[in-house]
Design a protein around this motif. Structure first.
Motif, PDB file in Angstrom:
ATOM      1  N   ALA A   1       0.861  -1.183   0.000  1.00 13.77           N
ATOM      2  CA  ALA A   1       0.000   0.000   0.000  1.00 13.77           C
ATOM      3  C   ALA A   1       0.897   1.233   0.000  1.00 13.77           C
ATOM      4  O   ALA A   1       2.100   1.145   0.265  1.00 13.77           O
ATOM      5  CB  ALA A   1      -0.918  -0.007   1.228  1.00 13.77           C
ATOM      6  N   TRP A   2       0.278   2.383  -0.281  1.00 16.69           N
ATOM      7  CA  TRP A   2       1.024   3.637  -0.321  1.00 16.69           C
ATOM      8  C   TRP A   2       0.035   4.779  -0.212  1.00 16.69           C
ATOM      9  O   TRP A   2      -1.172   4.595  -0.393  1.00 16.69           O
ATOM     10  CB  TRP A   2       1.837   3.757  -1.617  1.00 16.69           C
ATOM     11  N   PHE A   3       0.523   5.966   0.134  1.00 14.54           N
ATOM     12  CA  PHE A   3      -0.383   7.109   0.142  1.00 14.54           C
ATOM     13  C   PHE A   3       0.301   8.340  -0.412  1.00 14.54           C
ATOM     14  O   PHE A   3       1.532   8.451  -0.430  1.00 14.54           O
ATOM     15  CB  PHE A   3      -1.006   7.346   1.519  1.00 14.54           C
ATOM     16  N   LEU A   4      -0.537   9.252  -0.918  1.00 13.69           N
ATOM     17  CA  LEU A   4      -0.063  10.408  -1.663  1.00 13.69           C
ATOM     18  C   LEU A   4      -0.874  11.639  -1.270  1.00 13.69           C
ATOM     19  O   LEU A   4      -1.969  11.525  -0.704  1.00 13.69           O
ATOM     20  CB  LEU A   4      -0.210  10.178  -3.178  1.00 13.69           C
ATOM     21  N   ALA A   5      -0.328  12.795  -1.592  1.00 17.79           N
ATOM     22  CA  ALA A   5      -1.071  14.047  -1.479  1.00 17.79           C
ATOM     23  C   ALA A   5      -1.195  14.644  -2.871  1.00 17.79           C
ATOM     24  O   ALA A   5      -0.201  14.783  -3.583  1.00 17.79           O
ATOM     25  CB  ALA A   5      -0.352  15.022  -0.550  1.00 17.79           C
ATOM     26  N   ASP A   6      -2.416  14.963  -3.265  1.00 16.25           N
ATOM     27  CA  ASP A   6      -2.661  15.588  -4.556  1.00 16.25           C
ATOM     28  C   ASP A   6      -2.687  17.100  -4.359  1.00 16.25           C
ATOM     29  O   ASP A   6      -3.649  17.662  -3.832  1.00 16.25           O
ATOM     30  CB  ASP A   6      -3.991  15.102  -5.138  1.00 16.25           C
ATOM     31  N   ILE A   7      -1.611  17.756  -4.754  1.00 18.41           N
ATOM     32  CA  ILE A   7      -1.472  19.199  -4.594  1.00 18.41           C
ATOM     33  C   ILE A   7      -1.405  19.824  -5.980  1.00 18.41           C
ATOM     34  O   ILE A   7      -0.455  19.615  -6.724  1.00 18.41           O
ATOM     35  CB  ILE A   7      -0.196  19.564  -3.809  1.00 18.41           C
ATOM     36  N   GLY A   8      -2.442  20.574  -6.330  1.00 17.06           N
ATOM     37  CA  GLY A   8      -2.493  21.139  -7.674  1.00 17.06           C
ATOM     38  C   GLY A   8      -2.538  20.021  -8.698  1.00 17.06           C
ATOM     39  O   GLY A   8      -3.356  19.101  -8.610  1.00 17.06           O
ATOM     40  N   ASP A   9      -1.634  20.078  -9.668  1.00 21.39           N
ATOM     41  CA  ASP A   9      -1.578  19.049 -10.701  1.00 21.39           C
ATOM     42  C   ASP A   9      -0.591  17.938 -10.362  1.00 21.39           C
ATOM     43  O   ASP A   9      -0.397  17.029 -11.168  1.00 21.39           O
ATOM     44  CB  ASP A   9      -1.162  19.688 -12.040  1.00 21.39           C
ATOM     45  N   ASP A  10       0.025  18.010  -9.185  1.00 23.23           N
ATOM     46  CA  ASP A  10       1.080  17.060  -8.838  1.00 23.23           C
ATOM     47  C   ASP A  10       0.660  16.155  -7.688  1.00 23.23           C
ATOM     48  O   ASP A  10      -0.033  16.575  -6.754  1.00 23.23           O
ATOM     49  CB  ASP A  10       2.357  17.802  -8.430  1.00 23.23           C
ATOM     50  N   ALA A  11       1.119  14.920  -7.775  1.00 23.36           N
ATOM     51  CA  ALA A  11       0.979  13.982  -6.660  1.00 23.36           C
ATOM     52  C   ALA A  11       2.314  13.901  -5.928  1.00 23.36           C
ATOM     53  O   ALA A  11       3.373  13.798  -6.549  1.00 23.36           O
ATOM     54  CB  ALA A  11       0.569  12.601  -7.167  1.00 23.36           C
ATOM     55  N   HIS A  12       2.264  13.960  -4.601  1.00 25.89           N
ATOM     56  CA  HIS A  12       3.452  13.818  -3.762  1.00 25.89           C
ATOM     57  C   HIS A  12       3.349  12.480  -3.040  1.00 25.89           C
ATOM     58  O   HIS A  12       2.413  12.266  -2.271  1.00 25.89           O
ATOM     59  CB  HIS A  12       3.530  14.945  -2.720  1.00 25.89           C
ATOM     60  N   VAL A  13       4.287  11.571  -3.291  1.00 26.08           N
ATOM     61  CA  VAL A  13       4.284  10.280  -2.605  1.00 26.08           C
ATOM     62  C   VAL A  13       4.745  10.501  -1.170  1.00 26.08           C
ATOM     63  O   VAL A  13       5.820  11.059  -0.919  1.00 26.08           O
ATOM     64  CB  VAL A  13       5.189   9.264  -3.319  1.00 26.08           C
ATOM     65  N   LEU A  14       3.934  10.037  -0.211  1.00 24.41           N
ATOM     66  CA  LEU A  14       4.198  10.320   1.200  1.00 24.41           C
ATOM     67  C   LEU A  14       4.674   9.104   1.985  1.00 24.41           C
ATOM     68  O   LEU A  14       5.383   9.263   2.984  1.00 24.41           O
ATOM     69  CB  LEU A  14       2.932  10.877   1.864  1.00 24.41           C
ATOM     70  N   GLY A  15       4.280   7.915   1.571  1.00 24.80           N
ATOM     71  CA  GLY A  15       4.680   6.732   2.323  1.00 24.80           C
ATOM     72  C   GLY A  15       4.388   5.460   1.560  1.00 24.80           C
ATOM     73  O   GLY A  15       3.492   5.429   0.708  1.00 24.80           O
ATOM     74  N   VAL A  16       5.154   4.404   1.877  1.00 27.84           N
ATOM     75  CA  VAL A  16       5.004   3.105   1.215  1.00 27.84           C
ATOM     76  C   VAL A  16       4.994   2.021   2.291  1.00 27.84           C
ATOM     77  O   VAL A  16       5.879   1.985   3.158  1.00 27.84           O
ATOM     78  CB  VAL A  16       6.147   2.845   0.212  1.00 27.84           C
ATOM     79  N   LEU A  17       3.996   1.136   2.212  1.00 24.26           N
ATOM     80  CA  LEU A  17       3.882  -0.007   3.114  1.00 24.26           C
ATOM     81  C   LEU A  17       4.391  -1.251   2.396  1.00 24.26           C
ATOM     82  O   LEU A  17       3.910  -1.587   1.306  1.00 24.26           O
ATOM     83  CB  LEU A  17       2.423  -0.210   3.533  1.00 24.26           C
ATOM     84  N   GLN A  18       5.365  -1.925   2.995  1.00 20.46           N
ATOM     85  CA  GLN A  18       5.956  -3.122   2.395  1.00 20.46           C
ATOM     86  C   GLN A  18       6.003  -4.248   3.414  1.00 20.46           C
ATOM     87  O   GLN A  18       5.879  -4.006   4.623  1.00 20.46           O
ATOM     88  CB  GLN A  18       7.380  -2.823   1.903  1.00 20.46           C
ATOM     89  N   PRO A  19       6.196  -5.487   2.959  1.00 21.89           N
ATOM     90  CA  PRO A  19       6.351  -6.589   3.913  1.00 21.89           C
ATOM     91  C   PRO A  19       7.543  -6.341   4.830  1.00 21.89           C
ATOM     92  O   PRO A  19       8.595  -5.847   4.391  1.00 21.89           O
ATOM     93  CB  PRO A  19       6.600  -7.802   3.011  1.00 21.89           C
ATOM     94  N   TYR A  20       7.371  -6.661   6.098  1.00 20.43           N
ATOM     95  CA  TYR A  20       8.473  -6.564   7.056  1.00 20.43           C
ATOM     96  C   TYR A  20       9.225  -7.882   7.034  1.00 20.43           C
ATOM     97  O   TYR A  20       8.654  -8.942   7.298  1.00 20.43           O
ATOM     98  CB  TYR A  20       7.926  -6.274   8.449  1.00 20.43           C
ATOM     99  N   LEU A  21      10.481  -7.817   6.693  1.00 23.26           N
ATOM    100  CA  LEU A  21      11.290  -9.040   6.547  1.00 23.26           C
ATOM    101  C   LEU A  21      11.881  -9.409   7.903  1.00 23.26           C
ATOM    102  O   LEU A  21      13.024  -9.100   8.232  1.00 23.26           O
ATOM    103  CB  LEU A  21      12.386  -8.811   5.501  1.00 23.26           C
ATOM    104  N   LYS A  22      11.065 -10.085   8.693  1.00 24.14           N
ATOM    105  CA  LYS A  22      11.449 -10.423  10.070  1.00 24.14           C
ATOM    106  C   LYS A  22      12.660 -11.360  10.081  1.00 24.14           C
ATOM    107  O   LYS A  22      12.768 -12.277   9.267  1.00 24.14           O
ATOM    108  CB  LYS A  22      10.270 -11.101  10.770  1.00 24.14           C
TER     109      LYS A  22
END
Length: 470
Positions: A214-235
């Motif tokens: 998963a991931w999340f972004l902020a849509d500011i004007g015409d641009d998307a800013h990538v804010l974070g990425v969820l990945q598997p935790y390699l225990k």
């Protein structure tokens, strides 16, 4: 552009005025704040989003704040015109802060719309960081924030969060030893390679790179800013830097691990070359690459006087790179990791290597980080990392580094069919460029470490073999 989604009647300017004195004191103390040593002259609120509803007993503010600071003039004159950095902040708001959250304190607000409230770093609060995971799980949209996920991957709703203490340029939350959420602190508009490349490699079926869930972004004007990425935790994994230092301390051979790591690097490179466009490097391209390296060297020598005696000899390395294009041979550039070193690699208990953190060098412009490069750039970064590990050991272990460097290149060749040592001019140029970068970094941030890259500079300037550590 600024926009606020906050309590009714609160404007962006009023909110920022409320937080300004607290952020001026708190931001420079954070490890991920890039502008240490320079005063903050101005804040601009790019966006403000209230992630918890106004009726909640707790407040959670998501801010994108642009921080302006005076630039540091280079020695010899000239001040680079760099844009202000934009930072992602997650602020908890309470009337009173419980003792367990005391280390997260930012300050008590004494003016503006948040007067009487206590503001703190929300990532220390399990309730707040749990909200982030829930937003990703349900693909929430709040104001300008957009949460996305790979619906083929299950995300449980009961994973306990914890904040990792080892922060560098970003912050990381682990959820129940199942996922790790990397939050980018300095954010830029457009595609972030740390999301783009792992997504591409997951579609390519590359097992050496964890696939984003998963991931999340902020849509500011015409641009998307990538804010974070969820990945598997390699225990159970250990990063390559820690493993290398452990083996060094025990005086154990690391060449087998280095060879396996070379193979893993090659697999990632081949997958990237299959999935994304490549570029032919001829005379013009090689001359441009060499010119860029030369310019970085000149700038570094102005900033770090200890580099100046070696600059003329190092320039001959870049001249040799430019001369390569005058023949008929060409080379291929492709997308690469961009900042590969031992700390960006994780080894599982079964001995398998994974490669993480595809942001590239933080000091380079985002567009440059996404440009195709010759794969030997990543190889050079790893060779420098082996040298760093050997130099951190007392006494210095040059034979250990030399064995690791050779084994890494051998492993790489076993997968690609081409040994990086078959391109000695390219390899030397990229390793020199990396060592110059390290000199500037250490001079600014860790002066005690400056002798490490300077030793490499001396070796490279005196024409020592690029694949050995002297």
């Amino acid at each position: 552009m600024s926009e606020a989604v906050t309590r009714p009647g609160i404007t962006a300017d009023a909110l920022l005025a409320s937080l300004d004195p607290l952020l001026r004191a708190w931001l420079p103390r954070q490890r991920w704040f890039a502008g240490k040593g320079r005063p903050i002259t101005d804040f601009t609120l790019v966006s403000a989003t209230e992630l918890l509803p106004p009726t909640a007993e707790l407040g959670l503010l998501h801010l994108l704040v642009r921080v302006r600071q005076p630039q540091v003039p280079e020695q010899g004159g000239g001040t680079p015109a760099l844009p202000a950095d934009c930072y992602q902040l997650l602020l908890g708001v309470r009337r009173e802060l419980p003792p367990r959250l005391a280390p997260a304190l930012i300050g008590h607000v004494t003016r503006g719309p948040l007067t009487g409230f206590t503001v703190y770093e929300a990532l220390h609060d399990a309730r707040m960081s749990g909200f982030l995971l829930e937003a990703l799980r349900v693909r929430a949209r709040v104001g300008k924030l957009r949460f996305e996920r790979d619906t083929r991957k299950d995300i449980a709703d009961d994973l306990a969060p914890r904040l990792l203490a080892a922060e560098q340029s970003n912050s990381s939350l682990v959820y129940g030893d199942t996922f790790i959420l990397k939050l980018f602190r300095r954010v830029v508009p457009g595609t972030n390679p740390d999301l783009e490349l792992p997504l591409t490699l997951s579609r390519e079926g590359c097992p050496q790179v964890p696939a984003p869930a998963a991931w999340f972004l902020a849509d500011i004007g015409d641009d998307a800013h990538v804010l974070g990425v969820l990945q598997p935790y390699l225990k159970g994994t250990v990063d390559g830097w820690e493993l290398a230092l452990r083996e060094l301390a025990a005086e154990r051979d690391f060449s087998g691990e280095a060879r396996a790591l070379g193979r893993a690097t090659a697999e990632v490179h081949l997958a990237l070359a299959r999935a994304l466009p490549t570029v032919t490097l001829g005379r013009t391209q090689l001359e441009l690459i060499a010119d860029g390296m030369a310019e970085r060297l000149d700038s570094a020598a102005r900033s770090v006087p200890a580099l100046q005696p070696y600059a003329p000899a190092l320039h001959t390395t870049y001249e040799a790179l430019a001369d390569l294009g005058r023949g008929e041979e060409t080379w291929t550039a492709q997308r690469v990791h961009g900042d590969l070193h031992l700390g960006q690699c994780l080894r599982s208990p079964a001995g398998e290597w994974s490669v993480i953190d595809f942001e590239g060098e933080p000091s380079r412009p985002p567009a440059e980080r996404r440009m195709p490069q010759h794969p030997v750039r990543d190889v050079a970064g790893m060779l420098r990392s082996f040298d760093y590990a050997a130099r951190s050991h007392e006494p210095w272990a040059p034979e250990w580094a030399g064995d690791c460097r050779a084994a890494y290149c051998t492993g790489y060749a076993e997968v690609t069919g081409r040994d990086p040592r078959m391109d000695p001019v390219l390899l030397r140029a990229y390793e020199t460029d990396k060592a110059v970068y390290e000199v500037v970094y250490e001079a600014r941030h860790r002066p005690d470490w400056l002798p490490v890259p300077l030793a490499a500079i001396k070796r490279l300037a005196t024409n020592g073999p690029a694949t050995e550590a002297h």
